[in-house]
Design a protein around this motif. Structure first.
Motif, PDB file in Angstrom:
ATOM      1  N   ILE A  22       1.891  32.562  -5.133  1.00  0.00           N
ATOM      2  CA  ILE A  22       2.635  33.419  -4.210  1.00  0.00           C
ATOM      3  C   ILE A  22       3.816  32.644  -3.630  1.00  0.00           C
ATOM      4  CG2 ILE A  22       2.521  34.704  -2.033  1.00  0.00           C
ATOM      5  CD1 ILE A  22      -0.499  35.190  -2.736  1.00  0.00           C
ATOM      6  N   ALA A  23       3.624  31.368  -3.325  1.00  0.00           N
ATOM      7  CA  ALA A  23       4.722  30.536  -2.801  1.00  0.00           C
ATOM      8  C   ALA A  23       5.860  30.452  -3.811  1.00  0.00           C
ATOM      9  CB  ALA A  23       4.210  29.133  -2.455  1.00  0.00           C
ATOM     10  N   ARG A  24       5.525  30.330  -5.087  1.00  0.00           N
ATOM     11  CA  ARG A  24       6.566  30.288  -6.121  1.00  0.00           C
ATOM     12  C   ARG A  24       7.332  31.619  -6.182  1.00  0.00           C
ATOM     13  NH1 ARG A  24       2.834  26.930  -8.209  1.00  0.00           N
ATOM     14  NH2 ARG A  24       1.578  28.485  -9.267  1.00  0.00           N
ATOM     15  N   ILE A  25       6.620  32.726  -6.056  1.00  0.00           N
ATOM     16  CA  ILE A  25       7.271  34.036  -6.075  1.00  0.00           C
ATOM     17  C   ILE A  25       8.196  34.175  -4.869  1.00  0.00           C
ATOM     18  CG2 ILE A  25       6.872  36.534  -5.852  1.00  0.00           C
ATOM     19  CD1 ILE A  25       4.246  36.030  -7.488  1.00  0.00           C
ATOM     20  N   GLY A  27       9.607  31.751  -3.349  1.00  0.00           N
ATOM     21  CA  GLY A  27      10.734  30.872  -3.665  1.00  0.00           C
ATOM     22  C   GLY A  27      11.750  31.562  -4.558  1.00  0.00           C
ATOM     23  N   GLU A  28      11.266  32.329  -5.528  1.00  0.00           N
ATOM     24  CA  GLU A  28      12.162  33.090  -6.404  1.00  0.00           C
ATOM     25  C   GLU A  28      12.913  34.158  -5.602  1.00  0.00           C
ATOM     26  OE1 GLU A  28       9.764  34.603  -9.605  1.00  0.00           O
ATOM     27  OE2 GLU A  28       9.245  32.595 -10.305  1.00  0.00           O
ATOM     28  N   LEU A  29      12.235  34.771  -4.645  1.00  0.00           N
ATOM     29  CA  LEU A  29      12.916  35.733  -3.773  1.00  0.00           C
ATOM     30  C   LEU A  29      14.012  35.028  -2.976  1.00  0.00           C
ATOM     31  CD1 LEU A  29       9.941  37.836  -2.344  1.00  0.00           C
ATOM     32  CD2 LEU A  29      11.718  38.611  -3.915  1.00  0.00           C
ATOM     33  N   LEU A  72       8.075  30.868   4.887  1.00  0.00           N
ATOM     34  CA  LEU A  72       6.911  31.490   4.267  1.00  0.00           C
ATOM     35  C   LEU A  72       6.494  30.747   3.006  1.00  0.00           C
ATOM     36  CD1 LEU A  72       4.842  33.769   4.233  1.00  0.00           C
ATOM     37  CD2 LEU A  72       6.537  35.193   3.065  1.00  0.00           C
ATOM     38  N   SER A  73       7.463  30.372   2.196  1.00  0.00           N
ATOM     39  CA  SER A  73       7.167  29.626   0.970  1.00  0.00           C
ATOM     40  C   SER A  73       6.496  28.292   1.288  1.00  0.00           C
ATOM     41  CB  SER A  73       8.449  29.406   0.172  1.00  0.00           C
ATOM     42  OG  SER A  73       8.175  28.705  -1.016  1.00  0.00           O
TER      43      SER A  73
END
Length: 103
Positions: A22-25, A27-29, A72-73
Motif C-alpha cells: 500500500i505504501a508503494r501505491i 508513493g505512485e500516487l 501517509l507513504s
C-alpha cells in the motif's frame, strides 16, 4: 489466549507485508501528483489576475496533498516494517512456548 496458550495468526506476516504494498501505491500516487503539479504550473496562463489566482490556489492545494501523500507513504512503510519485526518476534515466541509446553 484464554486457555493459556500463545497463538499467532498464521497470516500475520502477510498482513504486514500488505502495508508495504500500500505504501508503494501511495508513493505512485505521489509521483502522479508531482506530474499534475508540473502541469498546473503551465496551465491557466501566467500574467493575468486569473492566472495568478489559479496558480496560488493550485500551489497551496497541491502542497497539502503532496505532504499528505508523503506522510501517509512513510507511515504505512513504517507500520509494515515494524509489523514484520513484531510478527517475527511473536512467531518465535509462539515456537518457544510450544517447545517449552511440550518439553
Amino acid at each position: 489466549m484464554a486457555d493459556g496458550t500463545l497463538s499467532v495468526p498464521q497470516d500475520l506476516t502477510r498482513r504486514f507485508t500488505q502495508f508495504g504494498d500500500i505504501a508503494r501505491i501511495v508513493g505512485e500516487l505521489g509521483e502522479l501528483n508531482d506530474r499534475i503539479n508540473l502541469e498546473n504550473k503551465t496551465a491557466g496562463g501566467k500574467d493575468d489576475v486569473y492566472a495568478k489566482e489559479y496558480h496560488k490556489f493550485v500551489e497551496s492545494t497541491g502542497k497539502g496533498l503532496t505532504y499528505g501523500l508523503e506522510g501517509l507513504s512513510e507511515l504505512l512503510e513504517m507500520v509494515g516494517i515494524s509489523g514484520n519485526k513484531a510478527s517475527n518476534i511473536l512467531n518465535d515466541a509462539e515456537n518457544d512456548a510450544n517447545h517449552l509446553a511440550a518439553g
